[in-house]
Scaffold this motif. Structure first.
Motif, PDB file in Angstrom:
ATOM      1  N   PRO A  86     -45.046   4.099  41.134  1.00 36.15           N
ATOM      2  CA  PRO A  86     -44.529   4.353  39.778  1.00 36.15           C
ATOM      3  C   PRO A  86     -45.589   4.111  38.703  1.00 36.15           C
ATOM      4  CG  PRO A  86     -43.369   2.509  40.819  1.00 36.15           C
ATOM      5  CD  PRO A  86     -44.295   3.062  41.840  1.00 36.15           C
ATOM      6  N   LEU A  87     -46.486   3.140  38.963  1.00 33.46           N
ATOM      7  CA  LEU A  87     -47.560   2.853  38.003  1.00 33.46           C
ATOM      8  C   LEU A  87     -48.450   4.088  37.835  1.00 33.46           C
ATOM      9  CD1 LEU A  87     -49.082   0.669  36.305  1.00 33.46           C
ATOM     10  CD2 LEU A  87     -50.483   0.258  38.322  1.00 33.46           C
ATOM     11  N   SER A  88     -48.709   4.798  38.936  1.00 34.65           N
ATOM     12  CA  SER A  88     -49.546   6.006  38.877  1.00 34.65           C
ATOM     13  C   SER A  88     -48.901   7.051  37.977  1.00 34.65           C
ATOM     14  CB  SER A  88     -49.747   6.585  40.272  1.00 34.65           C
ATOM     15  OG  SER A  88     -50.190   5.598  41.143  1.00 34.65           O
ATOM     16  N   SER A  89     -47.595   7.279  38.151  1.00 34.94           N
ATOM     17  CA  SER A  89     -46.891   8.280  37.334  1.00 34.94           C
ATOM     18  C   SER A  89     -47.022   7.947  35.854  1.00 34.94           C
ATOM     19  CB  SER A  89     -45.395   8.302  37.649  1.00 34.94           C
ATOM     20  OG  SER A  89     -45.187   8.543  38.960  1.00 34.94           O
ATOM     21  N   VAL A  90     -46.790   6.667  35.546  1.00 32.89           N
ATOM     22  CA  VAL A  90     -46.819   6.243  34.141  1.00 32.89           C
ATOM     23  C   VAL A  90     -48.231   6.412  33.579  1.00 32.89           C
ATOM     24  CG1 VAL A  90     -46.555   4.250  32.613  1.00 32.89           C
ATOM     25  CG2 VAL A  90     -44.881   4.662  34.407  1.00 32.89           C
ATOM     26  N   LEU A  91     -49.243   5.985  34.364  1.00 32.48           N
ATOM     27  CA  LEU A  91     -50.623   6.076  33.872  1.00 32.48           C
ATOM     28  C   LEU A  91     -51.062   7.526  33.680  1.00 32.48           C
ATOM     29  CD1 LEU A  91     -52.371   3.236  35.916  1.00 32.48           C
ATOM     30  CD2 LEU A  91     -51.881   3.270  33.485  1.00 32.48           C
ATOM     31  N   PHE A  92     -50.630   8.419  34.571  1.00 32.52           N
ATOM     32  CA  PHE A  92     -50.971   9.838  34.428  1.00 32.52           C
ATOM     33  C   PHE A  92     -50.378  10.385  33.127  1.00 32.52           C
ATOM     34  CE2 PHE A  92     -52.816  12.199  38.144  1.00 32.52           C
ATOM     35  CZ  PHE A  92     -53.285  11.084  38.812  1.00 32.52           C
ATOM     36  N   LEU A  93     -49.095  10.087  32.921  1.00 31.02           N
ATOM     37  CA  LEU A  93     -48.411  10.611  31.735  1.00 31.02           C
ATOM     38  C   LEU A  93     -49.011  10.024  30.456  1.00 31.02           C
ATOM     39  CD1 LEU A  93     -46.029  12.410  30.782  1.00 31.02           C
ATOM     40  CD2 LEU A  93     -44.627  10.358  30.767  1.00 31.02           C
ATOM     41  N   VAL A  94     -49.179   8.699  30.460  1.00 27.59           N
ATOM     42  CA  VAL A  94     -49.707   8.037  29.261  1.00 27.59           C
ATOM     43  C   VAL A  94     -51.143   8.476  29.005  1.00 27.59           C
ATOM     44  CG1 VAL A  94     -50.338   5.784  28.286  1.00 27.59           C
ATOM     45  CG2 VAL A  94     -48.164   6.055  29.461  1.00 27.59           C
TER      46      VAL A  94
ATOM     47  N   ASN B 175     -37.133  16.275  42.488  1.00 28.80           N
ATOM     48  CA  ASN B 175     -36.669  15.148  43.287  1.00 28.80           C
ATOM     49  C   ASN B 175     -35.159  15.214  43.478  1.00 28.80           C
ATOM     50  OD1 ASN B 175     -35.531  12.022  42.790  1.00 28.80           O
ATOM     51  ND2 ASN B 175     -37.049  12.254  44.395  1.00 28.80           N
ATOM     52  N   ARG B 176     -34.454  15.597  42.387  1.00 30.52           N
ATOM     53  CA  ARG B 176     -32.988  15.629  42.435  1.00 30.52           C
ATOM     54  C   ARG B 176     -32.470  16.747  43.338  1.00 30.52           C
ATOM     55  NH1 ARG B 176     -28.653  16.496  43.188  1.00 30.52           N
ATOM     56  NH2 ARG B 176     -26.727  16.214  41.989  1.00 30.52           N
ATOM     57  N   PHE B 177     -33.089  17.917  43.214  1.00 27.32           N
ATOM     58  CA  PHE B 177     -32.528  19.076  43.920  1.00 27.32           C
ATOM     59  C   PHE B 177     -33.235  19.423  45.232  1.00 27.32           C
ATOM     60  CE2 PHE B 177     -31.373  19.730  39.434  1.00 27.32           C
ATOM     61  CZ  PHE B 177     -29.992  19.699  39.585  1.00 27.32           C
ATOM     62  N   PHE B 178     -34.515  19.057  45.357  1.00 30.03           N
ATOM     63  CA  PHE B 178     -35.232  19.426  46.593  1.00 30.03           C
ATOM     64  C   PHE B 178     -35.752  18.209  47.365  1.00 30.03           C
ATOM     65  CE2 PHE B 178     -35.949  22.818  43.432  1.00 30.03           C
ATOM     66  CZ  PHE B 178     -35.212  23.815  44.038  1.00 30.03           C
ATOM     67  N   GLN B 179     -35.324  17.006  46.980  1.00 27.69           N
ATOM     68  CA  GLN B 179     -35.725  15.756  47.642  1.00 27.69           C
ATOM     69  C   GLN B 179     -37.254  15.588  47.702  1.00 27.69           C
ATOM     70  OE1 GLN B 179     -33.000  17.439  49.561  1.00 27.69           O
ATOM     71  NE2 GLN B 179     -31.759  16.204  48.183  1.00 27.69           N
ATOM     72  N   MET B 180     -37.970  16.162  46.709  1.00 32.54           N
ATOM     73  CA  MET B 180     -39.428  15.971  46.683  1.00 32.54           C
ATOM     74  C   MET B 180     -39.722  14.581  46.121  1.00 32.54           C
ATOM     75  SD  MET B 180     -40.486  19.748  45.391  1.00 32.54           S
ATOM     76  CE  MET B 180     -42.259  19.619  45.422  1.00 32.54           C
ATOM     77  N   ARG B 181     -40.852  13.980  46.551  1.00 33.15           N
ATOM     78  CA  ARG B 181     -41.193  12.617  46.095  1.00 33.15           C
ATOM     79  C   ARG B 181     -41.477  12.643  44.598  1.00 33.15           C
ATOM     80  NH1 ARG B 181     -44.275  14.107  50.517  1.00 33.15           N
ATOM     81  NH2 ARG B 181     -43.990  12.854  52.386  1.00 33.15           N
ATOM     82  N   PHE B 182     -40.765  11.819  43.829  1.00 31.05           N
ATOM     83  CA  PHE B 182     -40.865  11.900  42.378  1.00 31.05           C
ATOM     84  C   PHE B 182     -42.252  11.492  41.868  1.00 31.05           C
ATOM     85  CE2 PHE B 182     -40.688   9.676  38.299  1.00 31.05           C
ATOM     86  CZ  PHE B 182     -40.475  10.777  37.502  1.00 31.05           C
ATOM     87  N   CYS B 183     -42.718  10.295  42.270  1.00 27.22           N
ATOM     88  CA  CYS B 183     -43.984   9.788  41.707  1.00 27.22           C
ATOM     89  C   CYS B 183     -45.140  10.725  42.052  1.00 27.22           C
ATOM     90  CB  CYS B 183     -44.260   8.378  42.228  1.00 27.22           C
ATOM     91  SG  CYS B 183     -43.052   7.190  41.664  1.00 27.22           S
ATOM     92  N   PHE B 184     -45.213  11.109  43.319  1.00 30.73           N
ATOM     93  CA  PHE B 184     -46.297  11.988  43.766  1.00 30.73           C
ATOM     94  C   PHE B 184     -46.243  13.326  43.028  1.00 30.73           C
ATOM     95  CE2 PHE B 184     -47.796  15.242  46.810  1.00 30.73           C
ATOM     96  CZ  PHE B 184     -49.098  14.808  46.968  1.00 30.73           C
ATOM     97  N   THR B 185     -45.049  13.928  42.972  1.00 30.41           N
ATOM     98  CA  THR B 185     -44.902  15.237  42.322  1.00 30.41           C
ATOM     99  C   THR B 185     -45.205  15.130  40.830  1.00 30.41           C
ATOM    100  OG1 THR B 185     -43.045  15.483  43.828  1.00 30.41           O
ATOM    101  CG2 THR B 185     -43.366  17.254  42.275  1.00 30.41           C
ATOM    102  N   SER B 186     -44.728  14.046  40.206  1.00 24.73           N
ATOM    103  CA  SER B 186     -44.952  13.930  38.759  1.00 24.73           C
ATOM    104  C   SER B 186     -46.441  13.774  38.448  1.00 24.73           C
ATOM    105  CB  SER B 186     -44.144  12.774  38.173  1.00 24.73           C
ATOM    106  OG  SER B 186     -44.615  11.562  38.669  1.00 24.73           O
ATOM    107  N   CYS B 187     -47.158  12.977  39.267  1.00 26.32           N
ATOM    108  CA  CYS B 187     -48.608  12.826  39.052  1.00 26.32           C
ATOM    109  C   CYS B 187     -49.293  14.185  39.144  1.00 26.32           C
ATOM    110  CB  CYS B 187     -49.213  11.888  40.101  1.00 26.32           C
ATOM    111  SG  CYS B 187     -48.843  10.165  39.836  1.00 26.32           S
TER     112      CYS B 187
END
Lengths: 318, 281
Positions: free
Chosen positions: A24-32, A169-181
Motif C-alpha cells: 500500500p505504501l508503494s501505491s500512495v508514494l506513486f500517486l503522491v 480490483n472490484r470487478f476483475f479481482q486484479m491486485r489493487f496496489c500493483f495495478t494502481s502503481c
C-alpha cells in the motif's frame, strides 16, 4: 545451465518487482509522487525566475524523495523481509546461488524504480509543457500562467488511474496496489502523448531543453540505484531499522558535504519550499559530467552488489 | 545395503553471539544414514536440534564440525539440490502471488522448462485440490490451503528426496490423512522422505525408520516396527468372539500357561473415525 540461470534470475526479479509494487505504501508514494509534480506548478511553490525550472526541479525531487523512499522500503521488504520471513530459505534450497538470489532481488527493485521513473519523468515533461505553453500564452493575453489542458490531464490522469485500479480490483479481482502503481505510472506517458498531440504550437517553442531534462533524470535515477544497492547489501545483515538509520546518516552526510562544497542555499530552499532545490546542489550542467556521474553511480552500484553477494554467501539462514 | 541418500557423520552445530562466544550447542555429534526409499522420521522435543539438523542438511546453516553428504555430494552442490524438495514448518509463501504463480515461481527456480513447468503446476494443483483457487493470491488463503500450496511447491521439481518439516501442521484431520497418504504414495514411487513431526501418531503411521533426538544427540534410532514393538506382550485379534468364548479362552490360557490375560475390543484410530463420520463415502 545458462537457461536455468536466466530462468531463476527472471523468476526472482519478477517476484521482487511484484513485491515492490504490491505494498500500500508503494501505491500512495506513486500517486503522491506524480501528483506533487503537477500540483507544484499549479500552486507555484517556488519562484526560480524561470517557470520551466519548477516542474523540472519538482520532477527530480519527487524521483529523489518519493522514489528513494519507495525503492529503499521495497528493497528492505524483498531482501531482509524474505530472509527473516523464511521465503528465502525455500528459494535457496533450489539449485541457484545466493549471489544470484541477491542480485536478482535488487534488480527487481531497480525495475520497479524504473516504473516510478517513467511516471515521474513523463509527469515532469507534461508539467514543463504545461508551464511552457502557459508562458507563451501569458505573453499574448497577459493572464494565463499554465496551459489549462495540461493541468487537467496531469492532475486528473493519476487520480483516474487510481480509481480505475480500484474498479479492476472490484470487478476483475486484479491486485489493487500493483495495478494502481502501474496505472498511475503509465497514465503519465499516455497523458503526455495526448498533450503532445493536442498542442497547437511546436515543441521547441515551449522552451524545454529535453537533453538537460534527460541528463538530470539519468543522474538522479543512477543515484537511486546506488541507494537501492546499498540498502539491499545492508539489509542482508542488518535489521531494516538499523539499515534505514545508516542510510539516513549517509544521505544527510552527503548533503552536508554538498552544502559546504557548493555553498548552495539548500537549507533556505528546503524550508521555503516543500522539496529541496537539487539543481543548485549537484546536478551536472553538461553531457560529459552527466556521463561521469552516471558511470560513477554504476560502478558504486556494482561494488555494493558484490558486497551484498559476499554478505549473503556467509549468512546463516535460521 | 541400499544407496545412501543422506549420510551424516559426527555433525555438530554451536551457535555463537556477535563476539563469537558459544551461546548454544544445538547439535552434539549426530550420525545418521538415510537410504533410498526410506520414510525417515526425525523426532524430538523442542530444542532437540531437529530443525537445525534439517537446515544443515539443506545447506542453510554451516556445521561447526562433521560432514553431510546428499547423494554423495556436499549440501551446497547444485546437482544435489536439484534432487531435493523442501517443505518448511511454516508455509512461507509470497502473499501477492496466486497459487498458480507460486508453483510456477518454484518451477522456474528449479530450472524446469516453461512447458514442463506449466504442466507440472496444473497437475499439482489438481493433486492438492486447489484448482478452483489457482488464480487467487495466496495471502487470502486459510492455513490449510496455504499448507497445500507449500506442499505442492515442494513437489514441483519431482524430487528424489523430500524433506518435510511438520508436514501436517495446520491441516484438519482429513487434510492430515491426505498428506499421509500422499507421503506413502511417494514412498512407493521410490521418493526418500525425511520428516519431522510433533504429532507422534503421524510419524508412527508413515515412517519406516525413526531417530529420536534429545539435547542434540541421537537417543534412539532404528526401524519403526522394531523400536515400537512390545516384545513382552502378545496380542491375538479374533473376529466376532462371544463373551462366553472369550472367557473360555482366557481361562484356558491362565490355567495352561499361568499368565494373566487381558481381553478388550480394539479401538478405531480417532483420525479414521473422524474421516468416516465427516465423509462417509
Amino acid at each position: 545451465m545458462e537457461v536455468c540461470f536466466v530462468r531463476g534470475f527472471r523468476a526472482l526479479a519478477h517476484a521482487s518487482t511484484m513485491e515492490a509494487l504490491s505494498g500500500p505504501l508503494s501505491s500512495v508514494l506513486f500517486l503522491v509522487g506524480v501528483l506533487s509534480v503537477h500540483l507544484s506548478s499549479v500552486f507555484h511553490y517556488h519562484q526560480f525566475g524561470n517557470p520551466l525550472r519548477l516542474p523540472h526541479e519538482c520532477g527530480l525531487s519527487a524521483l529523489f524523495v518519493f522514489g528513494l523512499l519507495f525503492a529503499t522500503s521495497a528493497v528492505f521488504r524483498t531482501v531482509e523481509g524474505e530472509l527473516s520471513s523464511g521465503t528465502a530459505s525455500v528459494a535457496l534450497v533450489r539449485p541457484l546461488s545466493r549471489s544470484l538470489f541477491f542480485c536478482s532481488k535488487v534488480f527487481g527493485v531497480f525495475v520497479a524504480l524504473g516504473v516510478f521513473l517513467v511516471g515521474v519523468f513523463s509527469a515532469s515533461l507534461l508539467s514543463s509543457i504545461t508551464a511552457g505553453i502557459g508562458q507563451v500564452m501569458s505573453m499574448k493575453d497577459g493572464t494565463t500562467r499554465l496551459w489549462p489542458m495540461g493541468v487537467q490531464l496531469g492532475v486528473v490522469s493519476p487520480i483516474l488511474s487510481f480509481f480505475l485500479a480500484a474498479a479492476c480490483n472490484r470487478f476483475f479481482q486484479m491486485r489493487f496496489c500493483f495495478t494502481s502503481c502501474l496505472m498511475v505510472a503509465l497514465s503519465q506517458p499516455v497523458a503526455l502523448l495526448i498533450a503532445l498531440s493536442c498542442m497547437d504550437m511546436p515543441f521547441a517553442s515551449t522552451g524545454i531543453d529535453l537533453l538537460s531534462v534527460v541528463l538530470d533524470f539519468s543522474c538522479v535515477t543512477a543515484a537511486g540505484f546506488v541507494f537501492v544497492a546499498i540498502a539491499g547489501a545492508l539489509s542482508v545483515r542488518l535489521k531494516p531499522s538499523y539499515a534505514a538509520g545508516l542510510l539516513v546518516v549517509m544521505t544527510v552526510f552527503s548533503f552536508l558535504i554538498n552544502l559546504f562544497e557548493t555553498k548552495a542555499p539548500l537549507l533556505a530552499h528546503f524550508f521555503r519550499t516543500f522539496l529541496p532545490d537539487l539543481g543548485k546542489v549537484w546536478m551536472p550542467q553538461d553531457f560529459m559530467t552527466a556521463i561521469f556521474v552516471v558511470g560513477a553511480c554504476f560502478c558504486v552500484t556494482v561494488i555494493w552488489l558484490i558486497i551484498g553477494s559476499i554478505l549473503i554467501r556467509g549468512k546463516e539462514i535460521l | 545395503m541400499s544407496e545412501a541418500v543422506i549420510e551424516i557423520h559426527n555433525l555438530k552445530k554451536t551457535f555463537r553471539d556477535f563476539w563469537f562466544r558459544p551461546v548454544a550447542n544445538a547439535v552434539n555429534g549426530i550420525d545418521l544414514r538415510i537410504e533410498r526409499g526410506d520414510v525417515f522420521g526425525l523426532l524430538g522435543p523442542n530444542g532437540s536440534g531437529k530443525s537445525t539438523t534439517i537446515k544443515m542438511i539443506l545447506g542453510l546453516l554451516k556445521p561447526t564440525d562433521g560432514t553431510i553428504r546428499l547423494f554423495g555430494e556436499p549440501p551446497q552442490s547444485k546437482n544435489a539440490r536439484k534432487r531435493i524438495g523442501y517443505l518448511p514448518e511454516l508455509s512461507y509463501l509470497h502473499p501477492f502471488l496466486t497459487a498458480w504463480e507460486t508453483l510456477r515461481y518454484y518451477a522456474d527456480l528449479s530450472g524446469m522448462s516453461a512447458k514442463e513447468g506449466k504442466r507440472r503446476c496444473d497437475e499439482l494443483l489438481e493433486q492438492v485440490g486447489l484448482t478452483y483457487v489457482a488464480n487467487r493470491p495466496v495471502g487470502g488463503f486459510s492455513k490449510g490451503m496455504a499448507r497445500r500450496v507449500a506442499l505442492a511447491s515442494s513437489l514441483v521439481s519431482n524430487p528424489e528426496l523430500l524433506i518435510l518439516d511438520e508436514p501436517t501442521s495446520g491441516l484438519d484431520p482429513i487434510g492430515t490423512r491426505e498428506v499421509k497418504e500422499m507421503i506413502l504414495d511417494l514412498a512407493k514411487k521410490g521418493v526418500t522422505i525425511l520428516m519431522t513431526s510433533h504429532l507422534l501418531g503421524d510419524s508412527e503411521d508413515v515412517c519406516t525408520k525413526l531417530a529420536i533426538l534429545s539435547k542434540g544427540k541421537v537417543a534412539a534410532f532404528g526401524n519403526t516396527d522394531e523400536l515400537l514393538v512390545k516384545r513382552d506382550d502378545v496380542r491375538f485379534t479374533v473376529p466376532n468372539l462371544s463373551a462366553e468364548e472369550s472367557e473360555e479362552i482366557s481361562k484356558y490360557i491362565s490355567s495352561k500357561f499361568n499368565r494373566e490375560v487381558k481381553i478388550d475390543h480394539p479401538r478405531v484410530p480417532l483420525e479414521e473415525f473422524f474421516a468416516a463420520t465427516v465423509n462417509p463415502n
